[in-house]
Design a protein around this motif. Structure first.
Motif, mmCIF file in Angstrom:
data_model
loop_
_atom_site.group_PDB
_atom_site.id
_atom_site.type_symbol
_atom_site.label_atom_id
_atom_site.label_comp_id
_atom_site.label_asym_id
_atom_site.label_seq_id
_atom_site.Cartn_x
_atom_site.Cartn_y
_atom_site.Cartn_z
ATOM 1 N N VAL A 97 -8.904 -0.214 7.967
ATOM 2 C CA VAL A 97 -7.905 0.240 6.726
ATOM 3 C C VAL A 97 -8.975 0.377 5.614
ATOM 4 C CG1 VAL A 97 -6.251 -0.971 5.150
ATOM 5 C CG2 VAL A 97 -6.116 -1.355 7.302
ATOM 6 N N ASP A 98 -8.551 1.191 4.608
ATOM 7 C CA ASP A 98 -9.149 1.201 3.451
ATOM 8 C C ASP A 98 -8.399 0.619 2.172
ATOM 9 O OD1 ASP A 98 -10.540 2.301 1.006
ATOM 10 O OD2 ASP A 98 -10.692 4.346 1.594
ATOM 11 N N PRO A 99 -8.924 -0.418 1.936
ATOM 12 C CA PRO A 99 -8.128 -1.138 0.933
ATOM 13 C C PRO A 99 -8.243 -0.451 -0.478
ATOM 14 C CG PRO A 99 -10.588 -1.899 1.189
ATOM 15 C CD PRO A 99 -10.208 -0.919 2.049
ATOM 16 N N GLU A 100 -9.046 0.422 -0.691
ATOM 17 C CA GLU A 100 -8.915 1.144 -1.970
ATOM 18 C C GLU A 100 -7.501 1.836 -2.067
ATOM 19 O OE1 GLU A 100 -11.515 4.388 -4.427
ATOM 20 O OE2 GLU A 100 -12.860 3.410 -2.935
ATOM 21 N N LEU A 101 -7.008 2.232 -1.141
ATOM 22 C CA LEU A 101 -5.800 2.885 -1.115
ATOM 23 C C LEU A 101 -4.374 2.179 -1.107
ATOM 24 C CD1 LEU A 101 -6.139 5.397 2.154
ATOM 25 C CD2 LEU A 101 -6.351 5.891 -0.087
ATOM 26 N N LEU A 102 -5.025 0.805 -1.401
ATOM 27 C CA LEU A 102 -3.781 -0.310 -1.765
ATOM 28 C C LEU A 102 -3.994 -0.679 -3.020
ATOM 29 C CD1 LEU A 102 -3.585 -1.877 1.663
ATOM 30 C CD2 LEU A 102 -1.850 -0.551 0.735
ATOM 31 N N THR A 103 -5.079 -0.125 -3.866
ATOM 32 C CA THR A 103 -5.192 -0.785 -5.253
ATOM 33 C C THR A 103 -4.198 -0.336 -6.168
ATOM 34 O OG1 THR A 103 -7.604 -0.835 -4.846
ATOM 35 C CG2 THR A 103 -6.778 -0.847 -7.033
ATOM 36 N N GLY A 104 -3.415 -1.293 -6.706
ATOM 37 C CA GLY A 104 -2.174 -0.868 -7.659
ATOM 38 C C GLY A 104 -1.004 -0.508 -6.750
ATOM 39 N N LYS A 105 -1.006 -0.550 -5.524
ATOM 40 C CA LYS A 105 0.291 -0.120 -4.718
ATOM 41 C C LYS A 105 1.084 -1.445 -4.302
ATOM 42 C CE LYS A 105 -1.222 4.045 -4.964
ATOM 43 N NZ LYS A 105 -1.533 4.944 -3.844
ATOM 44 N N SER A 106 2.201 -1.192 -4.160
ATOM 45 C CA SER A 106 3.244 -2.277 -3.570
ATOM 46 C C SER A 106 2.999 -2.341 -2.159
ATOM 47 C CB SER A 106 4.725 -1.786 -3.661
ATOM 48 O OG SER A 106 4.856 -0.625 -3.051
ATOM 49 N N ASP A 107 3.419 -3.316 -1.520
ATOM 50 C CA ASP A 107 3.189 -3.780 -0.042
ATOM 51 C C ASP A 107 4.491 -3.476 0.889
ATOM 52 O OD1 ASP A 107 0.631 -4.823 -0.509
ATOM 53 O OD2 ASP A 107 1.332 -6.780 -0.748
ATOM 54 N N ASP A 108 4.804 -2.070 0.588
ATOM 55 C CA ASP A 108 6.057 -1.841 1.407
ATOM 56 C C ASP A 108 5.359 -1.104 2.557
ATOM 57 O OD1 ASP A 108 5.929 1.264 0.985
ATOM 58 O OD2 ASP A 108 6.294 0.507 -1.084
ATOM 59 N N THR A 109 6.200 -0.968 3.603
ATOM 60 C CA THR A 109 5.664 -0.336 4.794
ATOM 61 C C THR A 109 4.773 0.997 4.622
ATOM 62 O OG1 THR A 109 7.228 -1.397 6.163
ATOM 63 C CG2 THR A 109 5.990 0.146 7.236
ATOM 64 N N ASP A 110 5.672 2.091 3.838
ATOM 65 C CA ASP A 110 5.091 3.180 3.770
ATOM 66 C C ASP A 110 3.539 3.245 3.165
ATOM 67 O OD1 ASP A 110 7.098 4.447 4.881
ATOM 68 O OD2 ASP A 110 7.872 4.869 3.024
ATOM 69 N N GLU A 111 3.268 2.314 2.242
ATOM 70 C CA GLU A 111 1.967 2.112 1.387
ATOM 71 C C GLU A 111 0.874 1.516 2.444
ATOM 72 O OE1 GLU A 111 1.458 3.468 -1.148
ATOM 73 O OE2 GLU A 111 2.999 3.786 -2.329
ATOM 74 N N LEU A 112 1.514 0.548 3.097
ATOM 75 C CA LEU A 112 0.624 0.050 4.093
ATOM 76 C C LEU A 112 0.218 1.094 5.053
ATOM 77 C CD1 LEU A 112 2.345 -3.479 4.695
ATOM 78 C CD2 LEU A 112 0.464 -3.026 3.036
ATOM 79 N N LEU A 113 1.156 1.828 5.807
ATOM 80 C CA LEU A 113 0.742 2.637 6.721
ATOM 81 C C LEU A 113 -0.225 3.938 6.079
ATOM 82 C CD1 LEU A 113 4.069 3.102 8.578
ATOM 83 C CD2 LEU A 113 2.101 1.893 9.432
ATOM 84 N N ASN A 114 -0.081 4.214 5.003
ATOM 85 C CA ASN A 114 -0.934 5.226 4.236
ATOM 86 C C ASN A 114 -2.352 4.828 4.336
ATOM 87 O OD1 ASN A 114 1.244 7.042 4.218
ATOM 88 N ND2 ASN A 114 2.013 6.504 2.062
ATOM 89 N N SER A 115 -2.687 3.754 4.188
ATOM 90 C CA SER A 115 -3.811 3.202 4.027
ATOM 91 C C SER A 115 -4.733 2.808 5.204
ATOM 92 C CB SER A 115 -4.011 1.785 3.284
ATOM 93 O OG SER A 115 -3.210 0.550 4.245
#
Length: 431
Positions: A229-247
């Motif tokens: 996982v790239d945690p940078e892709l989750l910075t400022g994002k919500s923890d919904d499934t789509d955002e988690l999968l995109n990281s």
């Protein structure tokens, strides 16, 4: 079932994230070596220190910033102070105390006679009362008093330890900032990583378990799954499934039985579960962690050469015959264009997080460190609890995630499930 639908149905594991301790925290190793203490004229202390550094350069591998270089007689450790007083009593005390200071001479140590000769001009001057009837004889060459002590070549880990060493060996300074980088992750770094990983670890480990299940059902390898996982892709994002999968940059399962599964398929064997012999297993390059690193490498090549190095689309026969061929889940994440160009160094996985269902083998753990992962998180059910070959377990094994001898360190976490289901892995093997 299509891959996106399967991913939507993954339920996060419920549990707690616990920091894996380092070897230095559990088994601190103190290294003590002999040193000399020379008594010199206090007015010439700066000259003496420069002279010693010129003639006896310090070992560059030893950082002795935690040790004071100069001490007044009243601040000496108790054994040295007691030895000095006994020596003065035997020789007879002067009318006035000499203006002296004591300098530490750390290893590597020369002969005592050599130091005494070098420092003789800098011996403390002892006052002599004037006597008009009997003029003083010609002054003799002063003798430098040399004492022996023991010093720690490593900084203290606690204030109490520094105080004890100062009292019995030599004045020692405790510096919390210097300690943290060697013995354990710095608190700021640890708190930030844990705050980033803790809310999402359950989902990524559930995904890793799904990858492991797909691998096991295919007969390609053991039930081990890794998620990068790239945690940078989750910075400022919500923890919904789509955002988690995109990281998720890559996922990988174990393929150590791929040759055996090929032979089984060629012979038209049934899909009956039968574990191949150990001789049928592939090497660490077939393990989930190493395969995940390889997938990141292939994505980086495609990122740097988008025209000539697009992700390959393998035919079914190629998928069955190549050790690095992707399963449906592996292929799905491999094709996501979500790998950012590295801005924090030229290594494969700089600042990425690794989630794995089982404790990696020693080779995979070293590959993880050489690839510069930020952290590794392992399911508690996949941590081995016996044997000296454990790679991350600092209690029984090597604790490779954070060792001062290595030039890179990754923060290690263990995820403890609050309610372990029926598929808890109790196997003992190197993942």
């Amino acid at each position: 079932m299509a891959v996106p639908e399967r991913l939507k149905g993954i339920a996060p594991l419920q549990g707690e994230l616990v920091t894996l301790p380092s070897v230095q925290e559990l088994r601190p190793v103190n290294s003590f070596e002999e040193a000399y203490v020379a008594e010199i004229d206090i007015k010439l202390s700066n000259v003496v220190v420069k002279l010693l550094e010129t003639n006896y350069p310090r070992n560059p591998e030893l950082s002795l910033s935690h040790l004071r270089r100069l001490l007044r007689p009243e601040h000496l450790p108790e054994p040295l102070k007691r030895e000095l007083e006994e020596s003065q009593q035997r020789q007879g005390s002067p009318s006035k105390p000499a203006a002296s200071i004591h300098v530490l001479i750390p290893p590597p140590l020369p002969e005592i006679s050599e130091i005494q000769t070098l420092l003789a001009p800098y011996a403390p001057k002892t006052p002599i009362e004037a006597d008009t009837t009997n003029p003083p004889p010609e002054p003799l060459q002063p003798i430098i008093r040399i004492q022996k002590t023991v010093i720690s070549t490593k900084p203290p880990t606690t204030i109490a330890e520094a105080q004890e060493w100062s009292r019995t060996k030599w004045s020692t300074v405790y510096n919390p900032a210097a300690r943290s980088a060697i013995h354990a992750p710095p608190q700021v770094q640890l708190i930030r990583a844990k705050a980033s990983i803790s809310p999402r670890a359950g989902y990524f480990l559930a995904l890793a378990r799904e990858v492991a299940g797909e691998t096991l059902r295919s007969g390609r390898g053991r039930g081990v799954g890794a998620v990068i996982v790239d945690p940078e892709l989750l910075t400022g994002k919500s923890d919904d499934t789509d955002e988690l999968l995109n990281s998720v940059v890559a996922v990988a399962g174990d393929t150590r039985w791929w040759k055996a599964s090929l032979e089984k398929h060629a012979e038209g064997a049934t899909q009956e579960k039968k574990e191949p012999d150990a001789d049928d297993e592939g090497g660490p390059e077939s393990h989930a962690v190493m395969r995940g690193i390889s997938m990141v490498s292939r994505k980086r090549i495609a990122l740097n050469n988008p025209v000539t190095s697009e992700p390959e689309s393998s035919t079914p026969s190629e998928v069955e015959s190549a050790p690095l061929s992707p399963t449906s889940l592996e292929s799905h994440f491999f094709q996501l264009p979500n790998l950012l160009k590295s801005s924090k160094g030229g290594y494969l996985c700089t600042a990425l997080d690794l989630y794995v269902t089982h404790e990696p083998c020693i080779c995979c753990s070293m590959g993880m460190l050489l690839s510069r992962f930020r952290s590794v998180t392992v399911l508690q059910s996949g941590m081995r609890r016996s044997g000296e070959g454990n790679s991350l377990d600092a209690v029984h094994g090597y604790g490779l995630h954070w060792r001062e001898e290595l030039n890179w360190r990754a923060i290690g976490f263990e995820f403890t499930e609050s309610e372990v289901g029926g598929d808890k892995a109790g196997e003992e093997f190197n993942a």
